[in-house]
Structures are given as C-alpha cells and as structure tokens.
Write an enzyme that holds these catalytic residues in place. Structure first.
Site, PDB file in Angstrom:
ATOM      1  N   TYR A  13       0.806  -1.231   0.000  1.00 57.34           N
ATOM      2  CA  TYR A  13       0.000   0.000   0.000  1.00 57.34           C
ATOM      3  C   TYR A  13       0.838   1.279   0.000  1.00 57.34           C
ATOM      4  CZ  TYR A  13      -2.873  -3.787   1.632  1.00 57.34           C
ATOM      5  OH  TYR A  13      -3.450  -5.021   1.772  1.00 57.34           O
ATOM      6  N   GLY A  15       2.252   2.517  -2.873  1.00 56.02           N
ATOM      7  CA  GLY A  15       2.213   3.147  -4.191  1.00 56.02           C
ATOM      8  C   GLY A  15       3.300   2.687  -5.146  1.00 56.02           C
ATOM      9  N   LYS A  16       3.873   1.521  -4.904  1.00 53.15           N
ATOM     10  CA  LYS A  16       4.937   1.012  -5.782  1.00 53.15           C
ATOM     11  C   LYS A  16       4.431   0.782  -7.204  1.00 53.15           C
ATOM     12  CE  LYS A  16       5.523  -2.563  -3.203  1.00 53.15           C
ATOM     13  NZ  LYS A  16       4.436  -2.252  -2.276  1.00 53.15           N
ATOM     14  N   ASP A  83       6.533  -5.926 -12.318  1.00 51.34           N
ATOM     15  CA  ASP A  83       5.853  -5.691 -11.042  1.00 51.34           C
ATOM     16  C   ASP A  83       5.986  -6.925 -10.156  1.00 51.34           C
ATOM     17  OD1 ASP A  83       4.409  -4.025  -9.305  1.00 51.34           O
ATOM     18  OD2 ASP A  83       2.493  -4.895  -9.911  1.00 51.34           O
ATOM     19  N   GLU A  84       5.918  -6.709  -8.854  1.00 49.74           N
ATOM     20  CA  GLU A  84       5.977  -7.783  -7.848  1.00 49.74           C
ATOM     21  C   GLU A  84       7.235  -8.637  -8.016  1.00 49.74           C
ATOM     22  OE1 GLU A  84       4.010  -7.533  -5.445  1.00 49.74           O
ATOM     23  OE2 GLU A  84       2.167  -6.604  -6.182  1.00 49.74           O
ATOM     24  N   VAL A  85       8.392  -7.963  -8.097  1.00 46.13           N
ATOM     25  CA  VAL A  85       9.660  -8.671  -8.332  1.00 46.13           C
ATOM     26  C   VAL A  85       9.992  -9.676  -7.238  1.00 46.13           C
ATOM     27  CG1 VAL A  85      10.724  -6.927  -9.800  1.00 46.13           C
ATOM     28  CG2 VAL A  85      11.042  -6.803  -7.333  1.00 46.13           C
ATOM     29  N   CYS A 143      -1.527   3.812  13.517  1.00 49.69           N
ATOM     30  CA  CYS A 143      -1.428   5.157  14.107  1.00 49.69           C
ATOM     31  C   CYS A 143      -1.806   6.273  13.138  1.00 49.69           C
ATOM     32  CB  CYS A 143      -0.034   5.393  14.682  1.00 49.69           C
ATOM     33  SG  CYS A 143       1.277   5.570  13.441  1.00 49.69           S
ATOM     34  N   CYS A 173       4.110   1.261  10.737  1.00 49.56           N
ATOM     35  CA  CYS A 173       5.404   1.831  11.095  1.00 49.56           C
ATOM     36  C   CYS A 173       6.105   0.850  12.051  1.00 49.56           C
ATOM     37  CB  CYS A 173       5.232   3.202  11.736  1.00 49.56           C
ATOM     38  SG  CYS A 173       4.418   3.185  13.350  1.00 49.56           S
ATOM     39  N   CYS A 176       4.483   0.625  15.675  1.00 52.96           N
ATOM     40  CA  CYS A 176       3.222  -0.131  15.709  1.00 52.96           C
ATOM     41  C   CYS A 176       3.456  -1.608  15.405  1.00 52.96           C
ATOM     42  CB  CYS A 176       2.205   0.484  14.749  1.00 52.96           C
ATOM     43  SG  CYS A 176       1.604   2.102  15.305  1.00 52.96           S
TER      44      CYS A 176
END
Length: 185
Positions: A13, A15-16, A83-85, A143, A173, A176
């Site tokens: 999530y 943004g890659k 994508d998704e290497v 958070c 993070c 968390c």
C-alpha cells in the site's frame, strides 16, 4: 550506452505499482517500445494486467519463471517493466543484467521485506544492480502517520509467500509493528 535500472520498493500500500505505471505512461507518451511483466502467481486483479489498488491498470504478460520473459522480448525494446519482483526467481537478475547491457531501461517494483522483516532475495539482488532505488512508505494502518515501512500479516498463516491484500496485510510503522507483534507472541 547501457540501460539503467530503477527499483521501486517498500511495504504494501505504498504506491509502488502506481509509480511503476507512471513510468510506463511516460515511456509510452514518448512513443517508446515497452513491455510489462508480472508473476503468474499474482492473479489478484486478473492474469493479463498489472493493476493498482486505485484501479489503474496496464496490460501485462504473466510469466511463471523469469526465463519465460525472454521469449516475449523482441528487439528493439526501449524499456521493460516488472511488477511484484519479490515473487520472481533470482534468474531475473541475470536477465536484467543482459537487458541493461543491450541499452534497455528496466523498472522493477516490489516488496523489499517479508512480513517477518526478512529481505526478499530477488529484490535484494536487484538493489545491488540498481542505478536508482526509490524507497516508498505508506500510511500506518494503526497510528495513521505517513511513516509505514513494514508490512504486517494479521492472519494466522506463517507462509512468507502468500498472495493477498487487505484481507491479510496492513502497512505499519516500526513502533506499531513492534507493539502488535509483541501482543501476538
């Protein structure tokens, strides 16, 4: 002149794929010949496209093994996008090196670490070749700060290769992650 490798990494999530597809658009606007690959293992949004969580999609070729990609690459090609290497075998690194030597620009996106904070081997090997590494972050699901660099898996399944989305994973993070992980130990 050799091609260049740009590697886009980060947690889920972050943004890659969105960033990867923005480069696809730039190259296509410049009338460059492009080809997009994804692992056949990732069929969350269909088998013949790369799609962002926001719904933006680009046609892609799904391959089971890295070596399968070479039969689709017809010279001349200006740029290859992957994508998704993290789901590709490490033979991808040899293919990337070969294409770079043929003056092909390569853009790869994927997770840098598993939910256990272990590096994905193919991603790490690509980092050693990259001309540019873009480290993305996400909003922490717990958070709410824009500082998430880790992915947390909240379902009781220890598999590190486990395709899924919001039903299994959240971006968090480090603080968390440590709080949630200590509660579940």
């Amino acid at each position: 002149m050799a091609g260049k490798l740009t590697l886009i990494v980060g947690p889920m999530y972050s943004g890659k794929t969105t960033e990867l597809l923005s480069y696809v658009e730039i190259y296509r606007l410049g009338r460059k010949k492009t080809i997009v690959f994804k692992p056949s293992l990732d069929n969350r949004y269909g088998v013949d496209c790369v799609k962002t969580h926001a719904g933006v999609e680009v046609e892609a070729i799904a391959v089971e093994k890295s070596a399968d990609a070479m039969k689709y690459i017809k010279q001349p090609v200006d740029a290859v996008f992957v994508d998704e290497v993290q789901f590709f075998d490490k033979d991808l690194v040899k293919i990337v090196r070969q294409l770079l030597d043929q003056d092909v620009d390569i853009f790869c996106a994927g997770l840098d670490m598993t939910f256990k904070q272990n590096p994905f081997e193919t991603t790490m090997l690509l980092m050693s070749l990259a001309n540019e590494i873009i480290k993305k972050k996400a909003v922490c699901h717990i958070c709410g700060e824009y500082n998430a660099t880790l992915t947390y898996k909240f379902v009781q399944d220890d598999s590190e290769i486990d395709i899924g989305g919001k039903e299994k994973y959240i971006a968090v993070c480090r603080d968390c992650y440590n709080k949630v992980a200590s509660k579940n130990d």
